[in-house]
Design a protein around this motif. Structure first.
Motif, mmCIF file in Angstrom:
data_model
loop_
_atom_site.group_PDB
_atom_site.id
_atom_site.type_symbol
_atom_site.label_atom_id
_atom_site.label_comp_id
_atom_site.label_asym_id
_atom_site.label_seq_id
_atom_site.Cartn_x
_atom_site.Cartn_y
_atom_site.Cartn_z
ATOM 1 N N THR A 80 0.799 -1.226 0.000
ATOM 2 C CA THR A 80 0.000 0.000 0.000
ATOM 3 C C THR A 80 0.834 1.280 0.000
ATOM 4 O O THR A 80 0.325 2.346 -0.316
ATOM 5 C CB THR A 80 -0.925 0.033 1.230
ATOM 6 O OG1 THR A 80 -0.123 -0.002 2.426
ATOM 7 C CG2 THR A 80 -1.870 -1.158 1.215
ATOM 8 N N GLN A 81 2.103 1.194 0.342
ATOM 9 C CA GLN A 81 2.949 2.386 0.438
ATOM 10 C C GLN A 81 4.283 2.143 -0.262
ATOM 11 O O GLN A 81 5.328 2.050 0.381
ATOM 12 C CB GLN A 81 3.153 2.741 1.911
ATOM 13 C CG GLN A 81 3.760 4.112 2.147
ATOM 14 C CD GLN A 81 3.631 4.522 3.613
ATOM 15 O OE1 GLN A 81 2.540 4.752 4.100
ATOM 16 N NE2 GLN A 81 4.748 4.608 4.312
ATOM 17 N N PRO A 82 4.274 2.026 -1.581
ATOM 18 C CA PRO A 82 5.491 1.632 -2.305
ATOM 19 C C PRO A 82 6.615 2.657 -2.238
ATOM 20 O O PRO A 82 7.758 2.314 -2.538
ATOM 21 C CB PRO A 82 4.999 1.449 -3.743
ATOM 22 C CG PRO A 82 3.752 2.270 -3.834
ATOM 23 C CD PRO A 82 3.120 2.176 -2.486
ATOM 24 N N ARG A 83 6.344 3.872 -1.817
ATOM 25 C CA ARG A 83 7.414 4.863 -1.721
ATOM 26 C C ARG A 83 8.394 4.510 -0.617
ATOM 27 O O ARG A 83 9.553 4.937 -0.640
ATOM 28 C CB ARG A 83 6.818 6.252 -1.473
ATOM 29 C CG ARG A 83 6.142 6.402 -0.134
ATOM 30 C CD ARG A 83 5.166 7.585 -0.114
ATOM 31 N NE ARG A 83 5.846 8.829 -0.383
ATOM 32 C CZ ARG A 83 5.226 9.934 -0.829
ATOM 33 N NH1 ARG A 83 3.930 9.912 -1.064
ATOM 34 N NH2 ARG A 83 5.904 11.036 -1.020
ATOM 35 N N SER A 84 7.957 3.711 0.384
ATOM 36 C CA SER A 84 8.851 3.389 1.507
ATOM 37 C C SER A 84 8.624 1.992 2.064
ATOM 38 O O SER A 84 9.572 1.322 2.459
ATOM 39 C CB SER A 84 8.700 4.422 2.623
ATOM 40 O OG SER A 84 7.345 4.566 3.000
ATOM 41 N N GLU A 166 -0.888 -13.211 4.110
ATOM 42 C CA GLU A 166 -2.184 -13.315 3.437
ATOM 43 C C GLU A 166 -2.869 -11.964 3.202
ATOM 44 O O GLU A 166 -3.359 -11.704 2.090
ATOM 45 C CB GLU A 166 -3.112 -14.247 4.213
ATOM 46 C CG GLU A 166 -4.404 -14.539 3.468
ATOM 47 C CD GLU A 166 -5.199 -15.659 4.124
ATOM 48 O OE1 GLU A 166 -6.434 -15.625 4.002
ATOM 49 O OE2 GLU A 166 -4.590 -16.535 4.750
ATOM 50 N N PRO A 167 -2.913 -11.049 4.181
ATOM 51 C CA PRO A 167 -3.552 -9.750 3.899
ATOM 52 C C PRO A 167 -2.831 -8.967 2.808
ATOM 53 O O PRO A 167 -3.479 -8.313 1.975
ATOM 54 C CB PRO A 167 -3.475 -9.027 5.247
ATOM 55 C CG PRO A 167 -3.357 -10.105 6.261
ATOM 56 C CD PRO A 167 -2.542 -11.169 5.609
ATOM 57 N N ALA A 168 -1.504 -9.007 2.791
ATOM 58 C CA ALA A 168 -0.748 -8.293 1.761
ATOM 59 C C ALA A 168 -1.020 -8.888 0.378
ATOM 60 O O ALA A 168 -1.156 -8.150 -0.611
ATOM 61 C CB ALA A 168 0.743 -8.334 2.079
ATOM 62 N N ILE A 169 -1.077 -10.199 0.301
ATOM 63 C CA ILE A 169 -1.367 -10.855 -0.975
ATOM 64 C C ILE A 169 -2.740 -10.430 -1.483
ATOM 65 O O ILE A 169 -2.926 -10.117 -2.667
ATOM 66 C CB ILE A 169 -1.278 -12.386 -0.827
ATOM 67 C CG1 ILE A 169 0.169 -12.801 -0.523
ATOM 68 C CG2 ILE A 169 -1.785 -13.086 -2.086
ATOM 69 C CD1 ILE A 169 0.309 -14.255 -0.101
ATOM 70 N N ASP A 170 -3.706 -10.396 -0.580
ATOM 71 C CA ASP A 170 -5.054 -9.985 -0.957
ATOM 72 C C ASP A 170 -5.073 -8.543 -1.469
ATOM 73 O O ASP A 170 -5.711 -8.235 -2.482
ATOM 74 C CB ASP A 170 -5.995 -10.141 0.238
ATOM 75 C CG ASP A 170 -7.414 -9.716 -0.087
ATOM 76 O OD1 ASP A 170 -8.089 -10.427 -0.853
ATOM 77 O OD2 ASP A 170 -7.846 -8.659 0.415
ATOM 78 N N LEU A 171 -4.361 -7.643 -0.780
ATOM 79 C CA LEU A 171 -4.306 -6.244 -1.203
ATOM 80 C C LEU A 171 -3.642 -6.093 -2.572
ATOM 81 O O LEU A 171 -4.065 -5.279 -3.390
ATOM 82 C CB LEU A 171 -3.531 -5.422 -0.175
ATOM 83 C CG LEU A 171 -4.269 -5.018 1.097
ATOM 84 C CD1 LEU A 171 -3.285 -4.479 2.125
ATOM 85 C CD2 LEU A 171 -5.342 -3.980 0.793
ATOM 86 N N ALA A 172 -2.586 -6.858 -2.804
ATOM 87 C CA ALA A 172 -1.895 -6.772 -4.091
ATOM 88 C C ALA A 172 -2.747 -7.347 -5.216
ATOM 89 O O ALA A 172 -2.825 -6.781 -6.316
ATOM 90 C CB ALA A 172 -0.556 -7.494 -4.007
ATOM 91 N N ARG A 173 -3.395 -8.473 -4.946
ATOM 92 C CA ARG A 173 -4.156 -9.155 -6.002
ATOM 93 C C ARG A 173 -5.474 -8.439 -6.316
ATOM 94 O O ARG A 173 -5.811 -8.220 -7.484
ATOM 95 C CB ARG A 173 -4.427 -10.594 -5.564
ATOM 96 C CG ARG A 173 -5.186 -11.424 -6.589
ATOM 97 C CD ARG A 173 -5.223 -12.873 -6.162
ATOM 98 N NE ARG A 173 -3.901 -13.483 -6.269
ATOM 99 C CZ ARG A 173 -3.374 -14.313 -5.350
ATOM 100 N NH1 ARG A 173 -4.049 -14.605 -4.245
ATOM 101 N NH2 ARG A 173 -2.167 -14.828 -5.536
ATOM 102 N N ASN A 174 -6.215 -8.073 -5.279
ATOM 103 C CA ASN A 174 -7.540 -7.484 -5.477
ATOM 104 C C ASN A 174 -7.525 -5.966 -5.466
ATOM 105 O O ASN A 174 -8.512 -5.322 -5.824
ATOM 106 C CB ASN A 174 -8.504 -8.004 -4.413
ATOM 107 C CG ASN A 174 -8.708 -9.508 -4.524
ATOM 108 O OD1 ASN A 174 -8.888 -10.032 -5.627
ATOM 109 N ND2 ASN A 174 -8.642 -10.202 -3.401
ATOM 110 N N GLY A 175 -6.418 -5.394 -5.029
ATOM 111 C CA GLY A 175 -6.260 -3.961 -5.104
ATOM 112 C C GLY A 175 -6.805 -3.212 -3.906
ATOM 113 O O GLY A 175 -7.447 -3.775 -3.010
#
Length: 575
Positions: A80-84, A166-175
């Motif tokens: 969610t925060q790719p800048r850091s 698992e939560p990170a995977i869900d955020l990356a996959r489903n946005g």
């Protein structure tokens, strides 16, 4: 009094951030006996991103401990925060366990590739070429985040790595829904990021335009990378397909990192540095961080003065603290480096006797020119874009974590096929001793470039204890300003008796020896500035410094979270 009533009272009396998750966020993260809401813990989470805060908060609510929540937040921030937030960088984690009394430090700082050498960022005439250490394929150190978070979870958590991911995977996959700060950051960095094809495809729309607030942003390649790590463990990042993709990307752009460099990487468990300030035990990160050493050194130097009576952000207080800061940063330029390569005089630099000698040099009415300050002689006393988050639970476990890509979005280079950005931490070495880095920090031989060496850092995850109990969990991003930001939060709480939200929100100042100036934020009184200039200080007003996400634990066990308003997405959440 129930915990809920305590929390409500705390919100009303101290303005600290205490909140329950929104109704739409109450679905369990994971299923299974391990996450039974009836076994949920009371705790507090403070991060720079609302999504990560909510996710870590739910881990606590469903029975996980502070380390589980911290690791889950760390992976969520990578999405969610790719800048850091990152899996392509590194950092430091402090863990305090009241039950055992232990405070340990996990060093998952990046390392230089084995082929690195001291003049690699200089031209044929011996001049430093800044772009080489910042925006090239050789700007990246070997990433440590995946190994470090996995080690913390394995040693001190209760979740499996797959569960934490698992939560990170869900955020990356489903946005997730784009917020203004996300969009604005990519707009500001567009010229630099769009130079790399994989970065352009990952973070911008197919026509090159920005994702706007309200758009849904998906990262399918990152989702697959995180899923591989979940399926095969942290080793996958360092020895599997992800390692192949990482090395292929770096070498395709002329970089020197190899598969062997990744396969050899290991995080290290270290003893934190320890000091005492007005009866409070200060634990912080030791070398290869300079932060903990110099926080304790500065606190020791000012301890003999009544900072509280001198007044918050008064001219007298800022003068004394800036003089102490300047001397600490001068010492940093000579003595600090990777302890696996150089002998860092930690005991001397953090000794009360050395601090007294430094205090004797300070004139309470006049500034000392930087030209008259240099590295001290501690031997005789021997005995910028980063993210920080803090987590505490009701079992006495506390976590302070700071990790980074270095600049916003690191080097700007995204691993093709893997969907994550790489760091540019090689700029934290002394590319040439005596030449400042991007943050204006001077470095010496102790921090010269060598293969397999960890570069010096200012990251300062810190835990303050009182009477054996966790009291303040703090830290900050901010490059060279990390040390002074963290120092001021501690002083605001201990010396000025601020609640934690006031302590992290208060205007800050910074002095790093060179350049010869006190940097201040907006909010410092013009009268104070006038008095400081009268003492001989050069005072410059610049952008906000740091973003401290902090937690204070009261004697009755009440937890208060302070989310730094300098980041629009910061949040603290407790239960």
């Amino acid at each position: 009094m129930t915990r809920l009533l305590q929390a409500l009272l705390l919100m009303l009396t101290s303005a600290c951030a205490l909140a329950a998750p929104a109704a739409t966020d109450n679905a369990p993260i994971l299923e299974g006996e391990r996450f039974n809401p009836e076994l949920g813990r009371h705790g507090m989470v403070a991060t720079s991103n609302r999504q990560a805060t909510r996710i870590a908060h739910r881990v606590l609510a469903e029975g996980g401990n502070a380390v589980d929540a911290a690791v889950t937040a760390g992976f969520a921030l990578a999405v969610t925060q790719p800048r850091s937030g990152n899996i392509g960088g590194g950092g430091f984690m402090l863990i305090s366990d009241e039950e055992s009394g232990d405070v340990i430090a996990i060093d998952y700082r990046e390392k230089a590739p084995s082929g690195a050498f001291r003049t690699m960022f200089q031209d044929d005439d011996g001049n430093v070429v800044a772009q080489r250490s910042r925006f090239s394929a050789n700007a990246s150190g070997v990433p440590g985040t995946v190994a470090g978070l996995a080690l913390a979870l394995r040693r001190y958590g209760t979740l499996s790595l797959a569960e934490a991911l698992e939560p990170a995977i869900d955020l990356a996959r489903n946005g997730f829904e784009v917020v203004p700060r996300f969009s604005e950051g990519l707009r500001q960095a567009a010229d630099r990021l769009k130079q790399w094809e994989a970065t352009r495809k990952t973070f911008y729309k197919s026509d090159g335009s920005l994702y706007q607030p309200g758009d849904r942003f998906r990262q399918p390649e990152l989702a697959e990378t995180l899923q591989r790590i979940a399926d095969h463990g942290a080793e996958e990042f360092y020895r599997g397909r992800t390692a192949d993709l990482l090395v292929n990307t770096i070498q395709a752009h002329g970089g020197i990192m190899t598969r062997e460099d990744l396969a050899r990487y290991q995080p290290v468990i270290r003893q934190p540095v320890h000091g005492n300030y007005r009866g409070y035990d200060i634990y912080s990160m030791g070398p290869p961080s300079s932060g903990g050493v110099h926080i304790i050194q500065i606190l020791n130097t000012i301890e003999g003065d009544d900072i509280g009576a001198m007044g918050f952000n008064s001219a007298a207080t800022i003068h004394l603290m800036s003089e102490a800061m300047s001397r600490a940063y001068a010492d940093r330029s000579k003595y600090l480096g990777d302890p696996d390569f150089v002998d860092v005089p930690v005991g001397a630099l953090t000794s009360k006797a050395y601090a007294r000698a430094l205090r004797e040099q300070i004139d309470p009415r006049h500034a000392t020119p930087a030209s008259d300050i240099g590295p001290g002689n501690p031997g005789r006393y021997e005995s910028n874009e980063t993210t920080h988050f803090s987590v505490a639970d009701d079992s006495g476990l506390a976590v302070s974590n700071t990790y980074t890509l270095n600049f916003s979005y690191g080097s700007g280079l995204t691993v093709a096929g893997a969907g994550f950005l790489l760091n540019n931490e090689m700029d934290d070495f002394s590319s040439k001793p005596g030449v400042p880095n991007a943050y204006g920090l001077m470095g010496g031989e102790a921090n010269a470039i060598e293969g397999n060496k960890r570069m010096l850092s200012s990251m300062s995850p810190t835990i303050v204890k009182h009477d054996g109990r966790n009291f303040l969990i703090t830290g900050s991003p901010g490059g060279s300003r990390i040390i002074t930001t963290t120092l001021e939060v501690i002083s605001n709480v201990i010396d000025h008796h601020m609640n934690v939200q006031s302590a992290v929100s208060a205007p800050r100042f910074h002095d790093q020896w060179l350049p010869d100036e006190i940097r201040i934020e907006q909010g410092i009184s013009p009268d104070t500035v006038r008095l400081l200039k009268g003492m001989g200080h050069r005072v410059v007003k610049k952008d906000a410094m740091g973003a401290s996400q902090s937690i204070l634990i009261r004697a009755d066990g009440t937890l208060a979270g302070g989310a730094d308003p300098r980041r629009s997405t910061s949040s603290a959440m407790g239960l």
